[in-house]
Scaffold this motif. Sequence first.
Motif, PDB file in Angstrom:
ATOM      1  N   THR A  40     -13.123   5.122  -7.138  1.00  0.00           N
ATOM      2  CA  THR A  40     -12.308   5.377  -8.319  1.00  0.00           C
ATOM      3  C   THR A  40     -10.970   4.663  -8.189  1.00  0.00           C
ATOM      4  OG1 THR A  40     -11.323   7.352  -7.377  1.00  0.00           O
ATOM      5  CG2 THR A  40     -13.380   7.644  -8.607  1.00  0.00           C
ATOM      6  N   ARG A  41     -10.232   4.600  -9.297  1.00  0.00           N
ATOM      7  CA  ARG A  41      -8.921   3.944  -9.267  1.00  0.00           C
ATOM      8  C   ARG A  41      -7.977   4.685  -8.323  1.00  0.00           C
ATOM      9  NH1 ARG A  41      -6.718   0.004 -11.905  1.00  0.00           N
ATOM     10  NH2 ARG A  41      -8.347  -0.094 -13.466  1.00  0.00           N
ATOM     11  N   ALA A  42      -8.017   6.034  -8.333  1.00  0.00           N
ATOM     12  CA  ALA A  42      -7.160   6.807  -7.423  1.00  0.00           C
ATOM     13  C   ALA A  42      -7.547   6.558  -5.962  1.00  0.00           C
ATOM     14  CB  ALA A  42      -7.257   8.288  -7.749  1.00  0.00           C
ATOM     15  N   GLY A  43      -8.842   6.452  -5.708  1.00  0.00           N
ATOM     16  CA  GLY A  43      -9.292   6.161  -4.349  1.00  0.00           C
ATOM     17  C   GLY A  43      -8.867   4.787  -3.878  1.00  0.00           C
ATOM     18  N   LEU A  44      -8.907   3.828  -4.788  1.00  0.00           N
ATOM     19  CA  LEU A  44      -8.472   2.480  -4.446  1.00  0.00           C
ATOM     20  C   LEU A  44      -6.970   2.436  -4.164  1.00  0.00           C
ATOM     21  CD1 LEU A  44      -9.302  -0.466  -4.139  1.00  0.00           C
ATOM     22  CD2 LEU A  44      -8.816  -0.752  -6.576  1.00  0.00           C
ATOM     23  N   VAL A  45      -6.188   3.137  -4.992  1.00  0.00           N
ATOM     24  CA  VAL A  45      -4.740   3.200  -4.765  1.00  0.00           C
ATOM     25  C   VAL A  45      -4.452   3.853  -3.425  1.00  0.00           C
ATOM     26  CG1 VAL A  45      -2.594   4.249  -5.583  1.00  0.00           C
ATOM     27  CG2 VAL A  45      -4.133   3.136  -7.202  1.00  0.00           C
ATOM     28  N   TRP A  46      -5.169   4.928  -3.105  1.00  0.00           N
ATOM     29  CA  TRP A  46      -4.981   5.616  -1.823  1.00  0.00           C
ATOM     30  C   TRP A  46      -5.275   4.671  -0.665  1.00  0.00           C
ATOM     31  CZ3 TRP A  46      -2.812   9.038   0.997  1.00  0.00           C
ATOM     32  CH2 TRP A  46      -3.345   9.370   2.233  1.00  0.00           C
ATOM     33  N   ARG A  47      -6.362   3.904  -0.765  1.00  0.00           N
ATOM     34  CA  ARG A  47      -6.703   2.960   0.309  1.00  0.00           C
ATOM     35  C   ARG A  47      -5.637   1.904   0.497  1.00  0.00           C
ATOM     36  NH1 ARG A  47     -12.982   1.271  -0.221  1.00  0.00           N
ATOM     37  NH2 ARG A  47     -13.820   3.277   0.407  1.00  0.00           N
ATOM     38  N   VAL A  48      -5.134   1.378  -0.612  1.00  0.00           N
ATOM     39  CA  VAL A  48      -4.127   0.320  -0.524  1.00  0.00           C
ATOM     40  C   VAL A  48      -2.840   0.859   0.088  1.00  0.00           C
ATOM     41  CG1 VAL A  48      -2.654  -1.199  -1.895  1.00  0.00           C
ATOM     42  CG2 VAL A  48      -5.096  -1.065  -2.386  1.00  0.00           C
ATOM     43  N   VAL A  49      -2.388   2.031  -0.391  1.00  0.00           N
ATOM     44  CA  VAL A  49      -1.138   2.614   0.133  1.00  0.00           C
ATOM     45  C   VAL A  49      -1.296   2.965   1.608  1.00  0.00           C
ATOM     46  CG1 VAL A  49       0.415   4.597  -0.035  1.00  0.00           C
ATOM     47  CG2 VAL A  49      -0.319   3.406  -2.102  1.00  0.00           C
ATOM     48  N   ALA A  50      -2.400   3.616   1.957  1.00  0.00           N
ATOM     49  CA  ALA A  50      -2.626   3.987   3.364  1.00  0.00           C
ATOM     50  C   ALA A  50      -2.716   2.748   4.242  1.00  0.00           C
ATOM     51  CB  ALA A  50      -3.893   4.828   3.486  1.00  0.00           C
ATOM     52  N   SER A  51      -3.366   1.698   3.757  1.00  0.00           N
ATOM     53  CA  SER A  51      -3.471   0.474   4.541  1.00  0.00           C
ATOM     54  C   SER A  51      -2.113  -0.173   4.756  1.00  0.00           C
ATOM     55  CB  SER A  51      -4.403  -0.517   3.841  1.00  0.00           C
ATOM     56  OG  SER A  51      -5.719  -0.038   3.865  1.00  0.00           O
ATOM     57  N   LEU A  52      -1.291  -0.201   3.706  1.00  0.00           N
ATOM     58  CA  LEU A  52       0.043  -0.790   3.855  1.00  0.00           C
ATOM     59  C   LEU A  52       0.908  -0.002   4.834  1.00  0.00           C
ATOM     60  CD1 LEU A  52       0.828  -1.828   0.179  1.00  0.00           C
ATOM     61  CD2 LEU A  52       0.306  -3.322   2.122  1.00  0.00           C
ATOM     62  N   VAL A  53       0.882   1.325   4.711  1.00  0.00           N
ATOM     63  CA  VAL A  53       1.691   2.160   5.619  1.00  0.00           C
ATOM     64  C   VAL A  53       1.226   1.987   7.056  1.00  0.00           C
ATOM     65  CG1 VAL A  53       2.223   4.550   6.244  1.00  0.00           C
ATOM     66  CG2 VAL A  53       2.355   3.826   3.855  1.00  0.00           C
ATOM     67  N   LEU A  54      -0.078   2.029   7.281  1.00  0.00           N
ATOM     68  CA  LEU A  54      -0.589   1.886   8.648  1.00  0.00           C
ATOM     69  C   LEU A  54      -0.361   0.480   9.195  1.00  0.00           C
ATOM     70  CD1 LEU A  54      -3.843   4.005   8.382  1.00  0.00           C
ATOM     71  CD2 LEU A  54      -1.780   4.549   9.678  1.00  0.00           C
ATOM     72  N   ALA A  55      -0.435  -0.534   8.336  1.00  0.00           N
ATOM     73  CA  ALA A  55      -0.148  -1.895   8.802  1.00  0.00           C
ATOM     74  C   ALA A  55       1.308  -2.024   9.230  1.00  0.00           C
ATOM     75  CB  ALA A  55      -0.475  -2.896   7.700  1.00  0.00           C
ATOM     76  N   VAL A  56       2.222  -1.422   8.467  1.00  0.00           N
ATOM     77  CA  VAL A  56       3.643  -1.462   8.839  1.00  0.00           C
ATOM     78  C   VAL A  56       3.859  -0.752  10.171  1.00  0.00           C
ATOM     79  CG1 VAL A  56       5.919  -0.588   8.193  1.00  0.00           C
ATOM     80  CG2 VAL A  56       4.510  -1.752   6.501  1.00  0.00           C
ATOM     81  N   LEU A  57       3.224   0.410  10.342  1.00  0.00           N
ATOM     82  CA  LEU A  57       3.370   1.140  11.607  1.00  0.00           C
ATOM     83  C   LEU A  57       2.773   0.355  12.781  1.00  0.00           C
ATOM     84  CD1 LEU A  57       2.566   4.784  10.457  1.00  0.00           C
ATOM     85  CD2 LEU A  57       4.786   3.854  11.134  1.00  0.00           C
ATOM     86  N   GLY A  58       1.650  -0.322  12.555  1.00  0.00           N
ATOM     87  CA  GLY A  58       1.038  -1.116  13.618  1.00  0.00           C
ATOM     88  C   GLY A  58       1.899  -2.303  14.020  1.00  0.00           C
ATOM     89  N   VAL A  59       2.453  -2.992  13.044  1.00  0.00           N
ATOM     90  CA  VAL A  59       3.326  -4.118  13.349  1.00  0.00           C
ATOM     91  C   VAL A  59       4.594  -3.625  14.048  1.00  0.00           C
ATOM     92  CG1 VAL A  59       4.747  -5.930  12.300  1.00  0.00           C
ATOM     93  CG2 VAL A  59       2.396  -5.585  11.547  1.00  0.00           C
ATOM     94  N   ASN A  60       5.121  -2.479  13.605  1.00  0.00           N
ATOM     95  CA  ASN A  60       6.301  -1.897  14.256  1.00  0.00           C
ATOM     96  C   ASN A  60       6.009  -1.574  15.723  1.00  0.00           C
ATOM     97  OD1 ASN A  60       8.869  -0.809  14.580  1.00  0.00           O
ATOM     98  ND2 ASN A  60       8.193   1.232  13.973  1.00  0.00           N
ATOM     99  N   ALA A  61       4.835  -1.041  16.009  1.00  0.00           N
ATOM    100  CA  ALA A  61       4.476  -0.741  17.400  1.00  0.00           C
ATOM    101  C   ALA A  61       4.415  -2.013  18.228  1.00  0.00           C
ATOM    102  CB  ALA A  61       3.140   0.003  17.447  1.00  0.00           C
ATOM    103  N   LEU A  62       3.891  -3.090  17.637  1.00  0.00           N
ATOM    104  CA  LEU A  62       3.844  -4.352  18.368  1.00  0.00           C
ATOM    105  C   LEU A  62       5.247  -4.901  18.620  1.00  0.00           C
ATOM    106  CD1 LEU A  62       0.836  -6.135  16.642  1.00  0.00           C
ATOM    107  CD2 LEU A  62       0.910  -5.179  18.943  1.00  0.00           C
TER     108      LEU A  62
END
Length: 114
Positions: free
Chosen positions: A44-66
């Motif tokens: 669904t559109r809400a599920g897609l938005v959730w995936r995109v937001v969660a992916s962006l947040v986790l990518a930022v946290l992963g890069v920050n850890a590196l």
Amino acid sequence: MTGNADHTEAVARPRNESGTQVTMGIPYDPPERGAGASVAAPVTRAGLVWRVVASLVLAVLGVNALVRMVPLLQDANTDPGSGAWVGALGLLVLAALFLAYPVVNVVRWVRARR
């Protein structure tokens, strides 16, 4: 071929004292061929938005850890007895965990576009 039929070289399911087959571990029936992606409901559109937001947040946290890992590695190189390498390894594990979900979502997106 001579010998007992119970003692062959073939691997068979284990049996108990009465001769019946025993299931070891958790019983598991594999899915049918093709089950999974073909049966899954569309996102669904809400599920897609959730995936995109969660992916962006986790990518930022992963890069920050590196990024935070680099000074710890420099400290570990200058003072080998400091134990800073333990923190660097911990941050590396966190970065891998944080970056796994965004990578999986990018792979899903690329496969869906084909």
